[in-house]
Write an enzyme that holds these catalytic residues in place. Structure first.
Site, short mmCIF file in Angstrom:
data_model
loop_
_atom_site.label_atom_id
_atom_site.label_comp_id
_atom_site.label_asym_id
_atom_site.label_seq_id
_atom_site.Cartn_x
_atom_site.Cartn_y
_atom_site.Cartn_z
N ASP A 135 -3.63 -24.41 26.21
CA ASP A 135 -2.37 -24.26 26.12
C ASP A 135 -1.24 -23.36 25.43
O ASP A 135 -1.64 -24.51 25.09
CB ASP A 135 -1.80 -25.25 27.35
CG ASP A 135 -0.80 -24.79 28.49
OD1 ASP A 135 -0.73 -23.82 28.85
OD2 ASP A 135 0.38 -26.14 28.53
N THR A 141 1.08 -18.09 28.86
CA THR A 141 1.87 -18.65 27.94
C THR A 141 1.03 -18.07 26.78
O THR A 141 1.86 -18.01 25.25
CB THR A 141 2.29 -19.92 27.71
OG1 THR A 141 0.57 -20.72 27.75
CG2 THR A 141 3.50 -20.33 28.67
N THR A 142 -0.18 -18.02 26.34
CA THR A 142 -0.77 -17.55 24.97
C THR A 142 -0.50 -16.39 25.24
O THR A 142 0.00 -14.99 23.92
CB THR A 142 -2.18 -17.87 24.91
OG1 THR A 142 -2.23 -19.18 25.53
CG2 THR A 142 -2.84 -17.87 23.46
N ASP A 200 -0.58 -25.31 35.76
CA ASP A 200 -0.76 -23.55 35.98
C ASP A 200 -1.16 -22.51 36.50
O ASP A 200 -0.22 -21.62 37.24
CB ASP A 200 -1.37 -23.01 34.17
CG ASP A 200 -1.23 -23.64 32.69
OD1 ASP A 200 0.33 -23.61 32.92
OD2 ASP A 200 -1.64 -22.59 32.14
#
Lengths: 527, 535
Positions: free
Chosen positions: A61, A94-95, A387
């Protein structure tokens, strides 16, 4: 020199080209760090803590990785922040957001090196982002009116999100868990009502969803282990004694029998308190603090289930799901609202006994029990599931859906390219650069999977020149495939957030032309 | 070093996993695998009935001798993250199955060894990972097909599997005693209403130095590793006991608020002493009135549970006193005695007492224990009293007994037995090897490696027993190819025999969870490409 000394000792100042360089390099380093975790074949990172216990976390994550890094570079901090915001806002991507911002800066660096003013680059990026967003808006699908298809969409999105995580092997199972849990919420995004309990043992497949609420506590001795139609009183009160909270308060007596009397009085006071609680007509009493032996026995005598030491989270959630209030005084039983549930019983998961509240007032509530080989697995599974839950609940609110697998990036890249051709002036270079940055995402996904990215991306681009194309990268077969057929979808909201916040972050870093580092505060006591 | 990736003909179906990665990531993965394998190698020699023990000297100077994989790894205090994951793996196996904690680590080590060579061939880690997952699913199917169902009434089979687990431990010579004991202990706590659930917390193990492991016994009742408080000459043996578990103290009163008694002259002192006496006497009278003659007093941090004075009166009232009972033991005790704890003298009523035929203090070696037997309406609990000539043996006996209990519990949860002695592993290896030939591409290659890795178990068993591992494993493979799926290594005879006939059996759950957990852990290690130091 006109100014002899402007800053304090040890404060540093970097200007112009150097400052810009420093921020570019920092931001790109961060982006490169998390790049390898992108996509279904992305790798994991081990986070080794330098603190006590040297605990180890294994994660995929982006937000988790970035959150725990030591960072000194100010520009890198900006990227960490956008990843955090993305995590709070939509929960996933998020990445992606960091990788995109990194790529935008990489392109910008080249442009700046070619003597294009950063402001020109920024305005070009702005136009491109607007155009890309419109391109996505034109192609969104919205199945809100058709409940069946909407649910299928949610399943697809959940599976896409989970496929890049540790849960990928059992993604159908978990996608179903997540969708079921979110559907119960009936449109609210209050993920508080979904409780996740981790219990080591078993395998990930043994995880299940349970309607109702599970409290990881033991029941008192000699009390009923099963209550039907429970009336629950949730409290945060001291059940040892009501101490006088003034320091130094003490009693002076002159005989032993008086001490015994005082002790008796203390007991009596406790008993009164218990009587008051019983007067509420409750048959299950949950307290955040300890319940001592004496009141515990009183409750047992009255046939009331008393649960002690439920943590803060526990009681707040319990009050929420059972529709009760949290009490700390017990003088007005009429005005107080008790929580209700149909059945309380003790259940066993793995080796532990837990208390299960079923048929709770707030029908939306549910509990997901995760099982797994070790705590590493469980922690990562929880992050992944979180997520998925975030994305699904966001999609329930904003039901617009896009295809996945690099499809949205290619669509945007194509539109942005066309815009570049229409735009006169230096800006067009920046717009073109934006399109290249967008393509970096499918390129990274392909690279991580060990595929020939140059070949694949060029094929993909060719496909996208056809009208109504649904092509994206099919990682499993390693070729270009129709995303609609493969059932890979993403939420529009996530993509939009990635696009806009990455652009904003890049713009912010580009504007910087001077970095002033203040002198670190001195620690006097350190020798 | 990494050989150049094999160029594959490009077609729509072929996977182009020409895995190129930068040096650093490759190095980290390699370092992880090497570290994890080092851990596996450390415990490898303790596998099997002829496995050796390890002596661990802990940081505090304590010495532990053990054969239990989970314990060895737990005490090793490794720092490398991947090595730590192997330690975790062993712990998980301990939680899930309780036995096979060495096996699981050895399998993981062998799998990692194979993965290293697969990585050297340029196969992408995620491809290996997916193939391993597939192979482990298939392996579980194969194992389930091999298993023999067992009934709980079949005490013989249960004892056999418990003794297989015990045979590899220090206490193996006592397996004939401990195995039936473990079976009886677990079966006596199984609740007929919920036949699938066994809570091992209902089996209490009490350790007492002295005697030999031979003297270990199952007590139908309660045992406290404590002395009866008889400094004032109270009774040490009570028949037809009425037992009260109390959570209050028989000592001078103490308030929660700070208090002090002001004494201004010595006549007052006298009065205070008299009052104290009366106070305690009043309490004891109330206790005596209910007919109670055994008191179990919960430990209190706030004040003394009993004073000399109260002990004196209790002795006069012929009440046997056991003090300092821990609070977390109360639930077990009340469940066993079928009584209720009493938190206040006012609530001391007869219906809250438990009844037993005999409560007595027994001298064992140099220590004493309190035994409560013949409990009326006893709850579903049981106590095992473990004896041994020194602390090391007792601790190891306890660990071994725990493993044996877990084995029996596994059988209660999942009522299937499977052959031991390396038979299931070699059969898995054979069937997966055959399956790999049907598959295509990288997957087939990886699954073949998986099959080869499983041979490590019979290989190590033979090696530890001082046999020629290559001769044994090849013969074993041969016998299995001829259809003798239960052929395994008979370590005692040093040859291959039908292992089911030799009574070497283990629960299916131990084997399946070892395979799935080891695979899960290896897959996780494979997917790691970087180690980041964080706060």
């Amino acid at each position: 020199m006109a100014v002899d000394k402007l800053f304090k000792d040890e404060a540093t100042e970097e200007k112009g080209e150097r400052a810009r360089m420093a921020s570019f390099v920092g931001a790109m380093a961060i982006a490169d760090l998390v790049k390898a975790t992108l996509g279904p074949k992305g790798m994991d990172k081990v986070l080794q803590s330098t603190g006590r216990g040297r605990s180890v976390t294994v994660t995929n994550d982006g937000a988790t990785i970035l959150k725990s890094l030591h960072i000194d570079n100010p520009a890198a901090k900006v990227l960490v922040d956008i990843s955090k915001v993305q995590d709070d806002e939509v929960g996933d991507g998020t990445t992606s957001v960091v990788v995109l911002a990194g790529e935008l800066l990489r392109e910008a660096e080249k442009l700046v090196a070619a003597k294009i003013h950063p402001m020109t680059v920024i305005s070009g990026y702005r136009m491109a982002a607007e155009c890309a967003r419109n391109a996505l808006l034109q192609r969104v699908m919205d199945n809100k009116d058709d409940a069946e298809r909407f649910k299928a969409d949610l399943m697809k999105i959940a599976m896409t999100t989970l496929s890049s995580k540790i849960l990928s092997q059992d993604k159908e199972h978990f996608a179903k868990l997540a969708v079921d849990a979110v559907m119960r919420l009936k449109g609210s995004t209050n993920l508080e009502a979904i409780q996740i309990i981790k219990k080591p043992g078993g395998s990930l497949k043994d995880s299940f969803i349970d309607e109702g609420f599970i409290l990881d506590k033991k029941m008192g001795i000699g009390q009923p282990k099963r209550i039907e139609n429970a009336k629950i009183l949730v409290a945060n009160t001291a059940m040892d004694t009501d101490k006088v909270k003034i320091y130094g308060a003490r009693v002076r007596v002159d005989s032993m029998s008086r001490v015994a009397q005082i002790e008796g009085a203390e007991k009596e006071k406790m008993k009164e308190k218990v009587q008051k609680i019983i007067a509420h007509g409750t048959n299950c009493f949950v307290n955040r603090q300890l319940i001592y032996n004496f009141p515990e026995e009183l409750f047992a005598d009255a046939g009331i289930l008393a649960i002690e030491h439920a943590d803060f989270d526990g009681i707040e959630r319990l009050a929420l799901v059972t529709g009760g209030e949290i009490a700390s005084t017990f003088d007005n039983p009429e005005s107080f609202k008790l929580g209700h549930c149909k059945l309380i019983e003790e259940i066993m998961i793995g080796e532990d006994k837990l208390i299960h509240f079923s048929g709770v007032e707030m029908g939306q509530a549910c509990t997901i029990v995760l099982r797994g080989a070790s705590f590493h697995v469980l922690d990562e599974a929880e992050r992944s599931l979180h997520d998925a839950l975030c994305v699904i609940s966001q999609t329930v609110v904003d039901s617009r859906v896009l295809l996945g697998g690099g499809w949205p990036e290619m669509v945007m890249a194509k539109e942005v390219d066309e815009l570049a051709r229409r735009t006169p002036g230096k800006k067009s270079h920046a717009i073109e650069a934006f399109s290249r940055a967008l393509q970096a995402i499918p390129t990274t996904i392909a690279d991580n999977a060990g595929l020939d990215s140059a070949e694949l991306i060029s094929q993909l681009r060719a496909e996208h020149h056809k009208e109504g194309c649904t092509a994206g990268i099919d990682i499993l077969s390693g070729a270009v495939g129709g995303m609609e057929k493969l059932g890979i979808s993403e939420s529009f909201k996530v993509k939009q957030a990635v696009l806009l916040s990455a652009t904003e972050a890049a713009e912010m870093i580009l504007r910087v032309d001077e970095i002033i580092t203040c002198a670190p505060r001195k620690r006097e006591d350190r020798m | 070093m990494a050989s150049p990736a094999v160029q594959q003909p490009r077609s729509a179906s072929s996977k182009t996993e020409s895995y190129v990665d930068n040096k650093r990531k490759e190095d980290i993965r390699r370092a992880n695998i090497v570290a994890a394998r080092a851990v596996a190698d450390a415990v490898r020699t303790s596998l099997g009935p002829k496995g050796m023990d390890k002596m661990i000297s802990t940081a505090s100077g304590e010495v532990i001798i053990t054969n239990d994989g989970a314990t060895i790894l737990n005490k090793m205090e490794v720092l490398q993250p991947a090595a730590k994951m192997l330690v975790e793996l062993s712990k998980s196996q301990d939680v899930v199955a309780g036995d096979g904690t060495t096996t699981v680590v050895v399998i993981a080590g062998a799998l990692l060894k194979q993965c290293l060579s697969l990585l050297n061939n340029g196969i992408h880690p995620t491809v290996i990972s997916d193939a391993l997952h597939k192979a482990s699913l298939k392996a579980v199917d194969v194992l389930t097909a091999m298993a023999v169902p067992v009934e709980l009434s079949d005490r013989e089979s249960l004892i056999k599997s418990a003794s297989t687990s015990l045979n590899s431990k220090v206490v193996s010579q006592y397996s004939t005693l401990l195995a039936p004991l473990a079976v009886d202990a677990v079966l006596s706590v199984v609740d007929p209403a919920k036949p699938d659930l066994v809570d091992l917390r209902d089996v209490k193990i009490v350790k007492k130095l002295g005697g030999t492991v031979d003297d270990t016994e199952l007590v139908k009742g309660l045992v406290f590793d404590k002395k009866v408080s008889h400094s004032a000459g109270g009774p040490t043996r009570v028949e037809n006991a009425k037992i009260a578990v109390i959570q209050f103290q028989i000592s001078p009163p103490k308030t929660d608020i700070e208090q002090s008694i002001v004494v201004s002259d010595y006549t007052q002192m006298d009065r205070i002493l008299k009052e104290e006496r009366n106070y305690i006497l009043g309490m004891i009278k109330k206790i005596k009135a209910t007919g109670c003659n055994v008191l179990l007093i919960q430990k209190s941090i706030l004040r003394d549970a009993v004073t000399d004075l109260s002990l004196h009166y209790l002795a006069k009232a012929k009440i046997l006193v056991v003090k300092d009972v821990e609070r977390d033991e109360i639930e077990f005790i009340t469940k066993t005695l079928n009584c209720l704890p009493i938190a206040n003298i006012e609530h001391f009523r007869e219906e809250k007492l438990g009844h037993a035929d005999c409560v007595e203090e027994v001298s064992l070696g140099d220590g004493k224990i309190v035994k409560i037997t013949g409990i009326k309406d006893m709850g579903r609990t049981t106590t095992v009293l473990v004896r041994g000539s020194n602390l090391l043996v007792i601790d190891e006996a306890e660990r071994s007994l725990h493993d044996a209990l877990c084995v029996v519990r596994c059988l209660v949860n999942k009522r299937f037995l499977i052959a031991g002695g390396g038979a299931p592993e070699i059969e898995l290896s054979r069937q997966l090897g055959a399956w790999a030939k049907v598959l295509h591409g990288m997957e087939s290659h990886c699954i073949r490696s998986f099959a080869e890795a499983l041979e490590v178990i019979p290989y190590t068993l033979a090696e530890n027993a001082g046999l020629n591992p290559i001769a044994i494993v090849t013969e074993l493979r041969n016998r299995h190819a001829q259809g003798e799926i239960n052929a395994g290594i008979n370590v005692r005879k040093g040859q291959i025999t039908n292992i089911l006939e030799e009574n070497v059996v283990q629960p299916l759950l131990v084997s399946t969870s070892a395979i799935t957990l080891a695979t899960e852990c290896v897959r996780m290690i494979l997917k790691i490409d970087d180690i980041i130091t964080v706060r």
